[in-house]
Design a protein around this motif. Sequence first.
Motif, PDB file in Angstrom:
ATOM      1  N   SER A  63       0.855  -1.177   0.000  1.00 13.53           N
ATOM      2  CA  SER A  63       0.000   0.000   0.000  1.00 13.53           C
ATOM      3  C   SER A  63       0.903   1.242   0.000  1.00 13.53           C
ATOM      4  N   VAL A  64       0.817   2.034  -1.071  1.00 14.92           N
ATOM      5  CA  VAL A  64       1.665   3.217  -1.224  1.00 14.92           C
ATOM      6  C   VAL A  64       0.788   4.459  -1.072  1.00 14.92           C
ATOM      7  N   VAL A  65       1.223   5.370  -0.215  1.00 15.74           N
ATOM      8  CA  VAL A  65       0.491   6.611  -0.004  1.00 15.74           C
ATOM      9  C   VAL A  65       1.315   7.759  -0.577  1.00 15.74           C
ATOM     10  N   ALA A  66       0.650   8.634  -1.306  1.00 15.00           N
ATOM     11  CA  ALA A  66       1.319   9.794  -1.899  1.00 15.00           C
ATOM     12  C   ALA A  66       0.596  11.064  -1.469  1.00 15.00           C
ATOM     13  N   ALA A  67       1.385  12.083  -1.079  1.00 13.24           N
ATOM     14  CA  ALA A  67       0.836  13.391  -0.716  1.00 13.24           C
ATOM     15  C   ALA A  67       1.954  14.423  -0.801  1.00 13.24           C
ATOM     16  N   CYS A  68       1.639  15.587  -1.327  1.00 14.59           N
ATOM     17  CA  CYS A  68       2.573  16.712  -1.354  1.00 14.59           C
ATOM     18  C   CYS A  68       3.926  16.346  -1.962  1.00 14.59           C
ATOM     19  N   GLY A  69       3.930  15.569  -3.021  1.00  2.89           N
ATOM     20  CA  GLY A  69       5.167  15.234  -3.706  1.00  2.89           C
ATOM     21  C   GLY A  69       5.996  14.153  -3.032  1.00  2.89           C
ATOM     22  N   GLU A  70       5.483  13.565  -1.950  1.00  2.00           N
ATOM     23  CA  GLU A  70       6.182  12.481  -1.268  1.00  2.00           C
ATOM     24  C   GLU A  70       5.396  11.194  -1.433  1.00  2.00           C
ATOM     25  N   GLU A  71       6.104  10.086  -1.410  1.00  3.82           N
ATOM     26  CA  GLU A  71       5.456   8.779  -1.468  1.00  3.82           C
ATOM     27  C   GLU A  71       6.135   7.855  -0.477  1.00  3.82           C
ATOM     28  N   ALA A  72       5.347   6.951   0.100  1.00  5.06           N
ATOM     29  CA  ALA A  72       5.932   5.978   1.027  1.00  5.06           C
ATOM     30  C   ALA A  72       5.062   4.737   1.081  1.00  5.06           C
ATOM     31  N   ILE A  73       5.722   3.622   1.390  1.00  7.05           N
ATOM     32  CA  ILE A  73       5.021   2.358   1.585  1.00  7.05           C
ATOM     33  C   ILE A  73       4.545   2.349   3.032  1.00  7.05           C
ATOM     34  N   LEU A  74       3.230   2.248   3.227  1.00  2.00           N
ATOM     35  CA  LEU A  74       2.710   2.309   4.591  1.00  2.00           C
ATOM     36  C   LEU A  74       2.058   1.009   5.047  1.00  2.00           C
ATOM     37  N   GLY A  75       2.019   0.003   4.171  1.00  2.00           N
ATOM     38  CA  GLY A  75       1.415  -1.257   4.594  1.00  2.00           C
ATOM     39  C   GLY A  75       1.552  -2.311   3.518  1.00  2.00           C
ATOM     40  N   TRP A  76       1.111  -3.534   3.859  1.00  2.00           N
ATOM     41  CA  TRP A  76       1.165  -4.634   2.898  1.00  2.00           C
ATOM     42  C   TRP A  76       0.070  -5.633   3.229  1.00  2.00           C
ATOM     43  N   LYS A  77      -0.254  -6.487   2.264  1.00  2.00           N
ATOM     44  CA  LYS A  77      -1.164  -7.608   2.507  1.00  2.00           C
ATOM     45  C   LYS A  77      -0.881  -8.672   1.454  1.00  2.00           C
ATOM     46  N   ASN A  78      -1.271  -9.897   1.759  1.00  2.79           N
ATOM     47  CA  ASN A  78      -1.116 -10.969   0.789  1.00  2.79           C
ATOM     48  C   ASN A  78      -2.065 -10.749  -0.380  1.00  2.79           C
ATOM     49  N   MET A  79      -1.625 -11.135  -1.557  1.00  2.00           N
ATOM     50  CA  MET A  79      -2.501 -11.011  -2.725  1.00  2.00           C
ATOM     51  C   MET A  79      -3.631 -12.027  -2.586  1.00  2.00           C
ATOM     52  N   PRO A  80      -4.824 -11.665  -3.045  1.00  2.00           N
ATOM     53  CA  PRO A  80      -5.920 -12.626  -2.982  1.00  2.00           C
ATOM     54  C   PRO A  80      -5.608 -13.843  -3.861  1.00  2.00           C
ATOM     55  N   ASN A  81      -5.965 -15.031  -3.393  1.00  2.00           N
ATOM     56  CA  ASN A  81      -5.756 -16.249  -4.171  1.00  2.00           C
ATOM     57  C   ASN A  81      -6.712 -16.273  -5.363  1.00  2.00           C
ATOM     58  N   LYS A  82      -6.177 -16.621  -6.509  1.00  2.00           N
ATOM     59  CA  LYS A  82      -7.024 -16.744  -7.706  1.00  2.00           C
ATOM     60  C   LYS A  82      -7.376 -18.222  -7.863  1.00  2.00           C
ATOM     61  N   GLU A  83      -8.610 -18.550  -7.534  1.00  2.00           N
ATOM     62  CA  GLU A  83      -9.020 -19.959  -7.632  1.00  2.00           C
ATOM     63  C   GLU A  83     -10.065 -20.139  -8.693  1.00  2.00           C
TER      64      GLU A  83
END
Length: 164
Positions: A144-164
């Motif tokens: 999860s990447v958040v961008a504001a005021c010309g800055e960007e940062a990784i603020l979180g993560w999660k597993n990708m949903p399984n494709k079944e």
Amino acid sequence: MSDEHHDDDHEFHSGESGAAMTYPKQCSAIRKNEFVMIKGRPCKVVEMSTSKTGKHGHAKVHMVALDIFTNKKLEDICPSTHNMDVPVVKRKEYQLLAINEDNYVSLMDLESCDTKDDLKLPEGELGDQIKQVFEKDETGILLSVVAACGEEAILGWKNMPNKE
């Protein structure tokens, strides 16, 4: 009057889409968990209180907020009728493709399939967690990447949903 300086020849620096990085919002309309600019930094409001003032004064709003990139606590007091700048905050999820030895990540935009290689893994616990999960990864992970005021940062993560 000389022709060298025209009042209409201003040079404006803006984001790619021409959109502003902030917009004004009346101080009394800002709520907890919303974003606001304090001391030039994009922040998330965590506490608010309004104080009534004397006969002719304005009510004042006291805000406590956390910088969305550094998590540093900032405070501001503003008359309730005044405007404050609110940052335009965008969140986007990218698939993590690789982590290089300098801790820069290679990400893929799931909508456009474009790759992005200019972000660094966050320091500390979050970065360590992402690295560990990525190394034993079976399904892929989304950052999860958040961008504001010309800055960007990784603020979180999660597993990708399984494709079944």
